[in-house]
Design a protein around this motif. Structure first.
Motif, PDB file in Angstrom:
ATOM      1  N   GLY A 151      -5.314  15.027 -41.142  1.00 20.04           N
ATOM      2  CA  GLY A 151      -6.227  15.977 -41.905  1.00 20.04           C
ATOM      3  C   GLY A 151      -7.760  15.942 -41.541  1.00 20.04           C
ATOM      4  N   ASN A 152      -8.074  17.087 -42.049  1.00 14.31           N
ATOM      5  CA  ASN A 152      -9.714  17.173 -41.760  1.00 14.31           C
ATOM      6  C   ASN A 152     -10.252  17.391 -43.176  1.00 14.31           C
ATOM      7  N   ALA A 153     -11.701  17.155 -43.433  1.00 11.66           N
ATOM      8  CA  ALA A 153     -12.374  17.453 -44.556  1.00 11.66           C
ATOM      9  C   ALA A 153     -13.717  17.981 -44.300  1.00 11.66           C
ATOM     10  N   ARG A 154     -14.350  18.442 -45.350  1.00 19.97           N
ATOM     11  CA  ARG A 154     -15.638  18.839 -44.928  1.00 19.97           C
ATOM     12  C   ARG A 154     -16.581  18.576 -46.595  1.00 19.97           C
ATOM     13  N   ILE A 155     -17.633  18.126 -46.411  1.00 24.53           N
ATOM     14  CA  ILE A 155     -18.477  17.723 -47.334  1.00 24.53           C
ATOM     15  C   ILE A 155     -19.910  18.557 -47.070  1.00 24.53           C
ATOM     16  N   ARG A 156     -20.044  19.485 -48.224  1.00 27.97           N
ATOM     17  CA  ARG A 156     -21.212  20.468 -48.144  1.00 27.97           C
ATOM     18  C   ARG A 156     -22.188  20.015 -49.348  1.00 27.97           C
ATOM     19  N   GLY A 157     -23.190  19.876 -49.213  1.00 28.09           N
ATOM     20  CA  GLY A 157     -24.370  19.664 -50.528  1.00 28.09           C
ATOM     21  C   GLY A 157     -25.858  19.792 -50.308  1.00 28.09           C
ATOM     22  N   VAL A 158     -26.459  19.630 -51.185  1.00 23.47           N
ATOM     23  CA  VAL A 158     -27.919  19.696 -51.211  1.00 23.47           C
ATOM     24  C   VAL A 158     -28.416  18.591 -51.880  1.00 23.47           C
ATOM     25  N   GLU A 159     -29.445  18.089 -51.254  1.00 20.70           N
ATOM     26  CA  GLU A 159     -30.448  17.007 -51.841  1.00 20.70           C
ATOM     27  C   GLU A 159     -31.840  17.521 -52.046  1.00 20.70           C
ATOM     28  N   ALA A 160     -32.460  16.690 -53.307  1.00 20.89           N
ATOM     29  CA  ALA A 160     -34.063  17.363 -53.606  1.00 20.89           C
ATOM     30  C   ALA A 160     -34.497  15.815 -53.920  1.00 20.89           C
ATOM     31  N   GLU A 161     -35.625  15.685 -53.505  1.00 17.46           N
ATOM     32  CA  GLU A 161     -36.381  14.735 -53.903  1.00 17.46           C
ATOM     33  C   GLU A 161     -37.823  14.886 -54.333  1.00 17.46           C
ATOM     34  N   PHE A 162     -38.698  14.133 -55.082  1.00 15.06           N
ATOM     35  CA  PHE A 162     -39.862  14.445 -55.382  1.00 15.06           C
ATOM     36  C   PHE A 162     -40.526  12.917 -55.790  1.00 15.06           C
ATOM     37  N   GLY A 163     -41.685  12.889 -55.365  1.00 18.78           N
ATOM     38  CA  GLY A 163     -42.729  11.882 -55.596  1.00 18.78           C
ATOM     39  C   GLY A 163     -44.135  12.234 -56.048  1.00 18.78           C
ATOM     40  N   ALA A 164     -44.650  11.429 -57.385  1.00 18.78           N
ATOM     41  CA  ALA A 164     -45.685  12.089 -57.920  1.00 18.78           C
ATOM     42  C   ALA A 164     -46.778  11.009 -58.293  1.00 18.78           C
ATOM     43  N   ARG A 165     -47.956  11.088 -58.099  1.00 18.80           N
ATOM     44  CA  ARG A 165     -49.010  10.224 -58.534  1.00 18.80           C
ATOM     45  C   ARG A 165     -50.077  10.841 -59.290  1.00 18.80           C
ATOM     46  N   PRO A 166     -49.716  11.056 -60.487  1.00 22.61           N
ATOM     47  CA  PRO A 166     -50.647  11.865 -61.274  1.00 22.61           C
ATOM     48  C   PRO A 166     -51.993  11.124 -61.526  1.00 22.61           C
ATOM     49  N   PHE A 167     -51.879   9.867 -61.634  1.00 21.60           N
ATOM     50  CA  PHE A 167     -53.408   9.070 -61.870  1.00 21.60           C
ATOM     51  C   PHE A 167     -53.262   7.793 -61.146  1.00 21.60           C
ATOM     52  N   GLU A 168     -54.063   7.084 -60.849  1.00 23.07           N
ATOM     53  CA  GLU A 168     -54.148   5.879 -60.503  1.00 23.07           C
ATOM     54  C   GLU A 168     -53.381   4.849 -60.781  1.00 23.07           C
ATOM     55  N   GLY A 169     -52.431   4.204 -59.939  1.00 24.50           N
ATOM     56  CA  GLY A 169     -51.729   3.282 -60.773  1.00 24.50           C
ATOM     57  C   GLY A 169     -50.255   3.638 -61.066  1.00 24.50           C
ATOM     58  N   PHE A 170     -50.077   5.081 -61.416  1.00 22.24           N
ATOM     59  CA  PHE A 170     -48.965   5.617 -61.834  1.00 22.24           C
ATOM     60  C   PHE A 170     -48.147   6.498 -61.010  1.00 22.24           C
ATOM     61  N   GLU A 171     -46.935   6.046 -60.780  1.00 26.31           N
ATOM     62  CA  GLU A 171     -46.012   6.878 -59.919  1.00 26.31           C
ATOM     63  C   GLU A 171     -44.721   7.423 -60.500  1.00 26.31           C
ATOM     64  N   LEU A 172     -44.293   8.596 -60.305  1.00 22.68           N
ATOM     65  CA  LEU A 172     -43.246   9.040 -60.614  1.00 22.68           C
ATOM     66  C   LEU A 172     -42.308   9.361 -59.440  1.00 22.68           C
ATOM     67  N   ASN A 173     -41.010   9.143 -59.502  1.00 22.77           N
ATOM     68  CA  ASN A 173     -39.987   9.787 -58.406  1.00 22.77           C
ATOM     69  C   ASN A 173     -38.668  10.246 -58.695  1.00 22.77           C
ATOM     70  N   GLY A 174     -38.018  10.844 -58.068  1.00 23.55           N
ATOM     71  CA  GLY A 174     -36.763  11.331 -58.486  1.00 23.55           C
ATOM     72  C   GLY A 174     -35.815  11.949 -57.456  1.00 23.55           C
ATOM     73  N   ASN A 175     -34.669  11.919 -57.381  1.00 22.86           N
ATOM     74  CA  ASN A 175     -33.745  12.903 -56.516  1.00 22.86           C
ATOM     75  C   ASN A 175     -32.505  13.224 -57.125  1.00 22.86           C
ATOM     76  N   LEU A 176     -32.047  14.212 -56.757  1.00 18.14           N
ATOM     77  CA  LEU A 176     -30.907  14.760 -57.199  1.00 18.14           C
ATOM     78  C   LEU A 176     -29.914  15.205 -56.014  1.00 18.14           C
TER      79      LEU A 176
END
Length: 205
Positions: free
Chosen positions: A46-71
């Protein structure tokens, strides 16, 4: 594996974004099946196929603070029956591949603050989502079990004592003590009792 994507930075590199599309073609999967005489053994079919999408972000809105995420979103399916001239296994074309959630996501935040000339405090928290999946290929299988979706939160506080070259941290994994199943098995060898592998319960240290 095939992949195409883009990555960029905005607002003086304070925001980083990336997205990619991917496809995985899987040929001659290793499966456990049986031959015409009923003997069970491992073969490739048998054979298989996986299709998908990945998204990531990283943010530094002010000094010392970081946000990051992925889906990540995936569509994992068989593209061929798990049958060859030697073995017949359960999977059929169109069946969803077991143990692969269609959707996973993470969101995290981190803040670092100087407590003195030689000491920094870093606070980190993240929330992780894992979508539901299944233990068998065939939707009609009596042994098929659904592995429900779950959300896990983690937290950590780190004290960096630079002069001493020492870091001390306090952490809590799975803060809200959520239950999540990563593997489920129900078959003749287990007496058709479902056995589960689960995520770690709340752990503090």
């Amino acid at each position: 594996n095939y992949e195409i994507g883009a990555k960029g930075q905005l607002f003086g590199n304070r925001l980083t974004l990336s997205v990619d599309l991917f496809q995985i073609d899987w040929s001659d999967m290793q499966v456990r099946g049986s031959n015409a005489s009923g003997y069970s053994f491992v073969s490739n079919a048998g054979n298989a196929r996986i299709r998908g999408v990945e998204a990531e972000f990283g943010a530094r809105p002010f000094e010392g603070f970081e946000l990051n995420g992925n889906l990540t979103w995936m569509n994992p399916k068989l593209t061929e029956d798990q049958i060859n001239e030697d073995v017949v296994a359960a999977g059929r074309k169109g069946d969803r591949i077991p143990y692969i959630p269609k959707l996973t996501a993470m969101l995290g935040a981190q803040y670092t603050h100087a407590l003195g000339a030689e000491t920094d405090l870093t606070l980190r928290a993240d929330v992780n989502y894992v979508g539901r999946s299944y233990s068998e290929f065939r939707p009609t299988s009596s042994n098929r079990r659904e592995l429900g979706d779950y959300v896990v939160a983690n937290a950590r506080a780190t004290f960096d004592l630079r002069e001493q070259g020492l870091s001390v941290y306090v952490f809590a994994d799975n803060v809200f003590d959520k239950f999540g199943t990563t593997y489920a098995r129900s078959e003749y060898l287990t007496g058709y009792v479902t056995q589960h592998n689960i995520i770690r319960p709340r752990t503090v240290g």
